[in-house]
Design a protein around this motif. Structure first.
Motif, short mmCIF file in Angstrom:
data_model
loop_
_atom_site.label_atom_id
_atom_site.label_comp_id
_atom_site.label_asym_id
_atom_site.label_seq_id
_atom_site.Cartn_x
_atom_site.Cartn_y
_atom_site.Cartn_z
N ASP A 163 0.82 -1.22 0.00
CA ASP A 163 0.00 0.00 0.00
C ASP A 163 0.86 1.27 0.00
O ASP A 163 0.51 2.26 -0.66
CB ASP A 163 -0.93 0.01 1.21
N LEU A 164 1.96 1.25 0.73
CA LEU A 164 2.83 2.43 0.77
C LEU A 164 3.46 2.72 -0.58
O LEU A 164 3.74 3.88 -0.90
CB LEU A 164 3.92 2.24 1.82
N LEU A 165 3.66 1.68 -1.40
CA LEU A 165 4.24 1.88 -2.72
C LEU A 165 3.27 2.57 -3.68
O LEU A 165 3.67 2.94 -4.78
CB LEU A 165 4.69 0.54 -3.30
N ASP A 166 2.02 2.75 -3.27
CA ASP A 166 1.10 3.57 -4.07
C ASP A 166 1.64 4.99 -4.24
O ASP A 166 1.32 5.68 -5.21
CB ASP A 166 -0.28 3.64 -3.40
N VAL A 202 1.29 10.22 -2.70
CA VAL A 202 0.99 10.15 -1.28
C VAL A 202 0.32 8.81 -0.97
O VAL A 202 -0.50 8.33 -1.75
CB VAL A 202 0.07 11.31 -0.84
N ALA A 203 0.69 8.21 0.16
CA ALA A 203 0.02 7.03 0.68
C ALA A 203 0.13 7.04 2.19
O ALA A 203 1.17 7.44 2.73
CB ALA A 203 0.62 5.74 0.11
N VAL A 204 -0.92 6.63 2.86
CA VAL A 204 -0.94 6.61 4.33
C VAL A 204 -1.50 5.27 4.78
O VAL A 204 -2.48 4.77 4.21
CB VAL A 204 -1.81 7.76 4.90
N VAL A 205 -0.88 4.70 5.81
CA VAL A 205 -1.31 3.41 6.36
C VAL A 205 -1.50 3.58 7.86
O VAL A 205 -0.63 4.15 8.54
CB VAL A 205 -0.27 2.31 6.07
N LEU A 223 1.70 5.47 9.25
CA LEU A 223 2.89 5.58 8.42
C LEU A 223 2.53 6.43 7.22
O LEU A 223 1.55 6.12 6.51
CB LEU A 223 3.36 4.19 7.95
N THR A 224 3.26 7.49 6.99
CA THR A 224 2.97 8.39 5.87
C THR A 224 4.09 8.30 4.84
O THR A 224 5.27 8.28 5.19
CB THR A 224 2.83 9.84 6.36
N ILE A 240 11.07 2.80 0.70
CA ILE A 240 10.37 2.01 1.71
C ILE A 240 11.22 1.85 2.96
O ILE A 240 10.73 1.95 4.10
CB ILE A 240 9.98 0.64 1.14
N ALA A 241 12.53 1.61 2.78
CA ALA A 241 13.42 1.45 3.93
C ALA A 241 13.45 2.72 4.78
O ALA A 241 13.48 2.65 6.02
CB ALA A 241 14.82 1.08 3.46
N ASP A 242 13.44 3.88 4.14
CA ASP A 242 13.45 5.15 4.88
C ASP A 242 12.20 5.30 5.74
O ASP A 242 12.27 5.80 6.87
CB ASP A 242 13.56 6.32 3.91
N ILE A 243 11.05 4.87 5.22
CA ILE A 243 9.80 4.96 6.00
C ILE A 243 9.87 4.05 7.22
O ILE A 243 9.51 4.44 8.33
CB ILE A 243 8.60 4.59 5.11
#
Length: 551
Positions: free
Chosen positions: A124-127, A133-136, A200-201, A350-353
């Motif tokens: 979902d974050l890879l959207d 922008v993607a938020v989980v 997670l943003t 993704i790793a940074d998030i």
């Protein structure tokens, strides 16, 4: 936040949140411009509806995004403990790393069917790669040992996200309570900081400007519209020219009733394989080779091809597959590296998030502090690049003898630092002798060759593997300093071998040669090596001409 608050969902989506708002609509350029302008001003919901329609109606876009998401999601997550520069991780740092690894590998315990495991959160974050922008949202639970774990991840629908007046991402909660579906552009905005540890943003920026302008799909929207129009025109032409032309000549003295009967029969032949015509009617069927299509230069197909090519270049990079050209194997590998560079940037994103948002909360909630934070590395296999790094390091640190810290090499090659009590791999020297373990005292003392290609016998009992390794380590430790000191005194470091009946061919070939002329690493070159290094003024040095070629 308390464990109870962390377990309570903030976002409670309903089925209406997932209903398509624009599907089936034929959008004009003005309407698309309006939607993009709204997105740039912070109305991410309206812009996201356009993106949903693009992904639903553009097979190439969906395929490229699916390739990115599945490729990055299946990459291994390498959890590294915190360690000081040139130091070893402490026991507490290793404990935290082990805890984070167990938490991220949790695949069960979802709160409900809308809240998936950690792998779904990565997907979902890879959207954000396409939509900007993607938020989980995270749902936490307490295990039997009292530790807080994330047990469910929910992708937050776009209507719950807005841009605050300070240009930061914020929650746009319904004004009439949860699930009330009364949002509006002017609904109240709540900073994510109000709910620490709950979200997670992800903001994937490819240009400067506001968050609403970060989406790469904004650039593709006009091309998508052209592709959709091209498809519509192509279908219309297929209807007009895709079936054989039915042609009937009727007699000049035919009555209007006969003409009407012939016309009706021709019309019905579109769905029937028979027809009835008055006597004297001449019926013909004409088949076109490419009905209504101008070949590869047809405007309809050109519009669709241009859109697909732009979509490939934006998300996969410009390579041979995108260009539709063939090439050599070397050229294919080079262009493959272009695609891998982009995939590596997506993996680093993704790793940074995870490192900046999820891991600090995991440690802070369970340890009460955020000291010695572990970190995750998303490893993307790059065989060609890894081989080049290894070859470079071999030349610099092994052959040239430049001093380097082990921690640098571990970090450079993304190799986890071994634990103090871990069983270590024992490398073998070029002569087939282990370099890290001492020789077995009970081993036989049979004579062996030195391994350099000569026939000189070397008594294995005369120097153990441990002794050779220690001599080699001392030589390497001081070698770079010797090189610098000789250079400062305008001198050469020269190989000085003991020449007698048992001197190996290797040392004979290096005798009298300065550093860089046939050798790069200091003696000992083999077991029982008696060679040393001497310093000779550059003005007095004479290169040997009669020695055997250096190896």
């Amino acid at each position: 936040m308390s464990p109870t608050s962390l377990a309570k969902p903030i976002i409670r989506p309903s089925s209406r949140d997932l209903e398509p708002q624009l599907f089936g609509r034929s959008l004009s350029p003005d309407e698309i411009s309006t939607l993009l302008d709204s997105g740039a001003r912070g109305d991410l919901h309206a812009q996201n509806d356009l993106f949903n329609l693009m992904e639903d109606t553009w097979p190439r876009l969906r395929a490229n995004l699916q390739k990115i998401k599945t490729s990055v999601r299946k990459l291994p997550l390498n959890i590294q403990p915190y360690s000081p520069k040139n130091g070893k991780p402490s026991a507490a740092a290793q404990e935290k790393a082990a805890f984070v690894e167990s938490a991220l590998q949790l695949h069960r315990g979802e709160v409900d069917t809308t809240r998936g495991p950690f792998s779904s959160a990565l997907y979902d974050l890879l959207d954000a790669v396409a939509r900007g922008v993607a938020v989980v949202e995270i749902t936490w639970s307490t295990n039997k040992d009292g530790f807080l774990y994330p047990t469910g991840f929910l992708q937050v629908p776009a209507q719950y996200i807005g841009v605050h007046t300070d240009a930061t991402l914020a929650l746009r909660l319904p004004v009439s309570g949860f699930g009330a579906q009364v949002f509006g552009y002017n609904a109240a905005l709540t900073p994510f900081s109000k709910y620490p540890g709950k979200f997670l943003t992800a903001v994937f920026r490819t240009k400067a400007g506001s968050i609403g302008e970060a989406a790469q799909l904004r650039t593709l929207a006009p091309l998508w519209l052209g592709s959709m129009l091209g498809w519509e025109w192509l279908v219309q032409k297929a209807e007009l020219f895709g079936t054989p032309l039915r042609w009937a000549n009727y007699p000049t003295n035919a009555t209007q009733a006969e003409i009407d009967a012939i016309t009706e029969a021709l019309i019905n032949m579109g769905t029937a394989s028979w027809g009835a015509f008055p006597t004297g009617t001449n019926l013909q069927l004409f088949h076109g080779s490419v009905p209504g299509v101008a070949g590869p230069n047809d405007p309809s197909e050109r519009l669709m091809a241009m859109a697909d090519r732009a979509c490939d270049i934006m998300f996969l990079g410009q390579n041979l597959a995108v260009e539709g050209n063939s090439g050599s194997k070397a050229a294919t590998q080079v262009h493959r590296e272009v695609e891998l560079d982009l995939f590596e940037s997506y993996a680093d994103f993704i790793a940074d998030i995870i490192n900046s948002q999820l891991i600090p909360e995991l440690i802070g909630l369970n340890w009460g502090n955020k000291d010695e934070l572990p970190f995750v590395q998303v490893e993307l296999p790059r065989p060609k690049q890894e081989q080049e790094l290894a070859d470079r390091d071999k030349t610099l640190f092994l052959e040239m003898g430049l001093p380097v810290s082990l921690q640098y090499l571990y970090e450079r090659h993304k190799i986890p630092t071994p634990d103090a009590d871990a069983e270590l791999f024992v490398p073998v020297s070029p002569f087939g002798i282990p370099t890290a373990k001492p020789a077995d005292p009970a081993a036989p003392t049979a004579a062996k060759a030195c391994g350099c290609g000569c026939a000189a016998p070397i008594d294995a009992a005369s120097e153990s593997g441990q002794s050779f390794a220690e001599r080699e380590a001392r030589a390497y430790a001081t070698f770079s300093g010797e090189v610098l000191q000789a250079e400062a005194n305008d001198e050469y470091l020269v190989w000085d071998a003991t020449l007698d009946a048992v001197t190996t061919t290797l040392c004979q070939g290096r005798h009298g040669r300065r550093w860089g002329d046939g050798w790069l690493t200091p003696p000992p070159a083999h077991f029982n090596c008696r060679s040393t290094l001497v310093r000779v003024p550059k003005a007095d040095y004479k290169a040997p001409i009669d020695n055997a070629p250096a190896l």
